[in-house]
Design an enzyme around this catalytic site. Structure first.
Site, PDB file in Angstrom:
ATOM      1  N   CYS A   1      -2.510  16.432   4.417  1.00 16.55           N
ATOM      2  CA  CYS A   1      -1.618  15.308   4.112  1.00 16.55           C
ATOM      3  C   CYS A   1      -1.289  15.215   2.624  1.00 16.55           C
ATOM      4  CB  CYS A   1      -2.230  13.985   4.586  1.00 16.55           C
ATOM      5  SG  CYS A   1      -3.732  13.555   3.706  1.00 16.55           S
TER       6      CYS A   1
ATOM      7  N   CYS B   1      -9.385  10.495   7.217  1.00 13.70           N
ATOM      8  CA  CYS B   1      -9.216   9.899   5.883  1.00 13.70           C
ATOM      9  C   CYS B   1     -10.560   9.430   5.322  1.00 13.70           C
ATOM     10  CB  CYS B   1      -8.252   8.726   5.934  1.00 13.70           C
ATOM     11  SG  CYS B   1      -6.706   9.095   6.783  1.00 13.70           S
TER      12      CYS B   1
HETATM   13 FE1  FES Z   1      -4.168  11.547   4.102  1.00 12.00          FE
HETATM   14 FE2  FES Z   1      -5.059   9.403   5.201  1.00 12.00          FE
HETATM   15  S1  FES Z   1      -3.328  10.523   5.804  1.00 12.00           S
HETATM   16  S2  FES Z   1      -5.972  10.524   3.660  1.00 12.00           S
END
Ligand code: FES
Length: 128
Positions: free
Chosen positions: A34, A108
């Site tokens: 991400c 996360c």
């Molecule tokens: Fe990247 Fe939450 S989507 S840390």
């Protein structure tokens, strides 16, 4: 996606956000998928028993709402703990403390634990 009340609270009003100048240790991790980045700053001192404790802890997070809430909850959990106790904090404890995270967001919580553990390991390496 449904966030718990506690996640929203931490996101809206994060605890211990910012940096510590002259930190004794810094941990930084990123999530490749991400692109989010989390940085943990530690100030260490000794308690009366001569154990090293986390006197102050702050975070900087470039990331999603869950990552910010995790960082905030993690700093509250870790503050005042000995380094040994802080190393024992797990992602499951953070998720539980937050009243759960949507399954797609559980990864996360890894960022927080990894950044904290990395900072402590760096500190231990440079002091032992
Ligand atoms: Fe990247 Fe939450 S989507 S840390």
């Amino acid at each position: 996606m449904q966030y718990s009340k506690k996640v929203i609270e931490h996101f809206r009003n994060p605890h211990n956000q910012g940096l510590i100048k002259n930190a004794d240790a810094i941990g930084q991790v990123g999530n490749l998928s991400c692109g989010d980045i989390m940085k943990i700053y530690l100030k260490i001192s000794e308690n009366k028993k001569g154990e090293e404790i986390i006197k102050d802890i702050k975070f900087e997070t470039l990331g999603c709402a869950a990552a910010i809430s995790v960082s905030s909850a993690l700093t509250v959990m870790a503050k005042g703990k000995t380094l040994v106790e802080a190393m024992e904090i797990t992602k499951d404890q953070i998720v539980k403390n937050l009243g759960g995270l949507p399954p797609v967001k559980v990864h996360c919580s890894m960022l927080g634990v990894e950044a904290l553990h990395q900072a402590i390991e760096k500190y231990n390496k440079s002091h032992n």
